[in-house]
Scaffold this motif. Sequence first.
Motif, mmCIF file in Angstrom:
data_model
loop_
_atom_site.group_PDB
_atom_site.id
_atom_site.type_symbol
_atom_site.label_atom_id
_atom_site.label_comp_id
_atom_site.label_asym_id
_atom_site.label_seq_id
_atom_site.Cartn_x
_atom_site.Cartn_y
_atom_site.Cartn_z
ATOM 1 N N ARG A 138 0.738 -1.082 0.150
ATOM 2 C CA ARG A 138 -0.045 -0.143 -0.113
ATOM 3 C C ARG A 138 0.818 1.390 0.023
ATOM 4 N NH1 ARG A 138 -4.769 -1.039 4.490
ATOM 5 N NH2 ARG A 138 -5.645 -2.614 3.562
ATOM 6 N N ALA A 139 1.935 1.436 1.005
ATOM 7 C CA ALA A 139 2.778 2.421 0.770
ATOM 8 C C ALA A 139 3.373 2.654 -0.523
ATOM 9 C CB ALA A 139 3.777 1.968 2.085
ATOM 10 N N SER A 140 3.929 1.539 -1.321
ATOM 11 C CA SER A 140 4.583 1.705 -2.194
ATOM 12 C C SER A 140 3.600 2.157 -3.243
ATOM 13 C CB SER A 140 4.986 0.300 -2.840
ATOM 14 O OG SER A 140 5.794 0.354 -3.979
ATOM 15 N N SER A 141 2.447 1.609 -3.495
ATOM 16 C CA SER A 141 1.604 2.160 -4.429
ATOM 17 C C SER A 141 1.284 3.694 -4.277
ATOM 18 C CB SER A 141 0.187 1.082 -4.343
ATOM 19 O OG SER A 141 -0.746 1.861 -5.168
ATOM 20 N N ALA A 142 0.944 4.032 -2.766
ATOM 21 C CA ALA A 142 0.822 5.567 -2.605
ATOM 22 C C ALA A 142 1.901 6.142 -3.023
ATOM 23 C CB ALA A 142 0.291 5.468 -0.922
ATOM 24 N N HIS A 143 3.035 6.013 -2.702
ATOM 25 C CA HIS A 143 4.250 6.874 -2.818
ATOM 26 C C HIS A 143 4.335 6.985 -4.525
ATOM 27 C CE1 HIS A 143 5.850 5.852 1.394
ATOM 28 N NE2 HIS A 143 5.030 6.850 1.261
ATOM 29 N N LEU A 144 4.270 5.797 -5.138
ATOM 30 C CA LEU A 144 4.113 6.017 -6.449
ATOM 31 C C LEU A 144 3.154 6.735 -7.355
ATOM 32 C CD1 LEU A 144 5.482 4.747 -9.409
ATOM 33 C CD2 LEU A 144 4.031 2.916 -9.027
ATOM 34 N N ASP A 145 1.952 6.783 -6.667
ATOM 35 C CA ASP A 145 0.808 7.483 -7.339
ATOM 36 C C ASP A 145 1.346 9.021 -6.944
ATOM 37 O OD1 ASP A 145 -0.595 5.197 -8.291
ATOM 38 O OD2 ASP A 145 -1.957 5.182 -6.839
ATOM 39 N N SER A 146 1.652 9.144 -5.720
ATOM 40 C CA SER A 146 1.953 10.573 -5.453
ATOM 41 C C SER A 146 3.293 11.044 -6.362
ATOM 42 C CB SER A 146 2.570 10.691 -3.851
ATOM 43 O OG SER A 146 1.515 10.188 -3.138
ATOM 44 N N ARG A 147 4.062 10.225 -6.834
ATOM 45 C CA ARG A 147 4.976 10.959 -7.488
ATOM 46 C C ARG A 147 4.292 11.243 -8.913
ATOM 47 N NH1 ARG A 147 10.072 6.640 -7.064
ATOM 48 N NH2 ARG A 147 10.730 8.051 -8.867
ATOM 49 N N THR A 148 3.478 10.192 -9.381
ATOM 50 C CA THR A 148 3.119 10.220 -10.775
ATOM 51 C C THR A 148 2.135 11.606 -10.754
ATOM 52 O OG1 THR A 148 2.711 7.939 -10.936
ATOM 53 C CG2 THR A 148 1.435 9.106 -12.423
ATOM 54 N N GLN A 149 1.330 11.803 -9.680
ATOM 55 C CA GLN A 149 0.593 12.825 -9.561
ATOM 56 C C GLN A 149 1.466 14.283 -9.524
ATOM 57 O OE1 GLN A 149 -3.001 13.265 -8.429
ATOM 58 N NE2 GLN A 149 -2.552 15.247 -9.270
ATOM 59 N N GLY A 303 -11.919 6.903 -11.021
ATOM 60 C CA GLY A 303 -10.672 6.414 -11.157
ATOM 61 C C GLY A 303 -9.770 7.530 -11.134
ATOM 62 N N ARG A 304 -9.928 8.305 -10.707
ATOM 63 C CA ARG A 304 -8.921 9.690 -10.790
ATOM 64 C C ARG A 304 -7.670 9.359 -9.989
ATOM 65 N NH1 ARG A 304 -11.634 15.448 -10.353
ATOM 66 N NH2 ARG A 304 -10.053 15.543 -8.890
ATOM 67 N N LEU A 305 -6.502 9.643 -10.250
ATOM 68 C CA LEU A 305 -5.257 9.436 -9.579
ATOM 69 C C LEU A 305 -5.357 10.019 -8.171
ATOM 70 C CD1 LEU A 305 -2.385 8.087 -9.693
ATOM 71 C CD2 LEU A 305 -1.749 10.404 -10.537
ATOM 72 N N GLY A 306 -5.791 11.121 -7.886
ATOM 73 C CA GLY A 306 -5.754 11.796 -6.683
ATOM 74 C C GLY A 306 -6.738 10.991 -5.735
ATOM 75 N N ARG A 307 -7.720 10.521 -6.239
ATOM 76 C CA ARG A 307 -8.719 9.771 -5.292
ATOM 77 C C ARG A 307 -7.903 8.387 -4.897
ATOM 78 N NH1 ARG A 307 -14.740 7.943 -6.188
ATOM 79 N NH2 ARG A 307 -15.144 9.981 -5.774
ATOM 80 N N ARG A 308 -7.324 7.900 -5.802
ATOM 81 C CA ARG A 308 -6.912 6.464 -5.518
ATOM 82 C C ARG A 308 -5.647 6.711 -4.564
ATOM 83 N NH1 ARG A 308 -5.654 5.161 -10.270
ATOM 84 N NH2 ARG A 308 -3.306 5.221 -10.299
#
Length: 342
Positions: A138-149, A303-308
Amino acid sequence: MHHPSDPLTAIAEQIQARFPELATDPDLAQSLEDNVASMIREAHARYAAGDGSSIVSDAFLDPEHLATGTLHAEQSQHPAGAMLAAEMLFDAYLPVFVEEVGAVDVPDVLRATRALHAGIWNRFPAGAIAYTEALRQRASSAHLDSRTQIARDLHDRIAHAIIAGVQRVDLVLFTDPPAPTRVGHLEDAARLLRDALGEVQDLAVALHARVGDDLLDSALARHAADLFPEDASISISSYGTPVAMPSWKSEEALTILLEALTNWRKHARDSTATVHFEWSDTAVTVTVSDDGPGFDDTEERRGRLGRRTMQERAGLIGARFAITSRPGDGTTVALIVPIGGV
């Protein structure tokens, strides 16, 4: 699960009373029932086989036990809760187990104690590993999504504004238009570059957001003042008695709430944003609402990135998270963070 007179029934009821979420989640309740029955069967088998060892942590990769740990992680059930339930089971059932196996002397009682301990304890190394792995993912996914954002914000908004501003400056330099036109181009360029600078400053504030020594509501108010210094359309209220939470939990909660406010300014900046904290003994409920245009919650924005990213971060701290919106009715972000933990 058992006949009402069965002592396991009373023990299960004690555990459920200590963990009321079991009463409302059928998957967790069934998992408890299956695990308790399995633990007792294994304890009886160990005693009958004459196994005198209570060391079971080397079986930490048992697939069945890993699956149970994964279920608890999906439900944000910390392994400490399972360990407490196991202690309750051991403490209450040991006298019953000793009687069931017919232990009459000290060696038999010791063997029964070890057998029951092993039957109960061998679930937890695997459960803790599965829970930790689920949180790591979960942490890896959240951090990756944050970097993508961040990358998207830099490319789609900040870089675009800078390019547009530079183009207007180049237009003046290469065409040397009449004074009124030249002034108009330069004013447009200055506006675009100021907007880009503001976006960079907002991003920097968000990236360095920290709760520090503040409580969560005070920290949010402080950062909101930094992020939106010219906006008078944000109101923050707090009811109940605010309490300090573990830093890892409050930092993630702050990040989620700042993302919600940033989304408000991106998509509904002409509306009013209201942040409401409601503190209780067990949780803090925070809602971030606006009276902006809203959106269709069943369409692609679901499915917006920020929501995920916000959903993943909420999962990391065992919080419940939801976004509701309808066209013309504004948007509400709700975050319920349990208080306590280590």
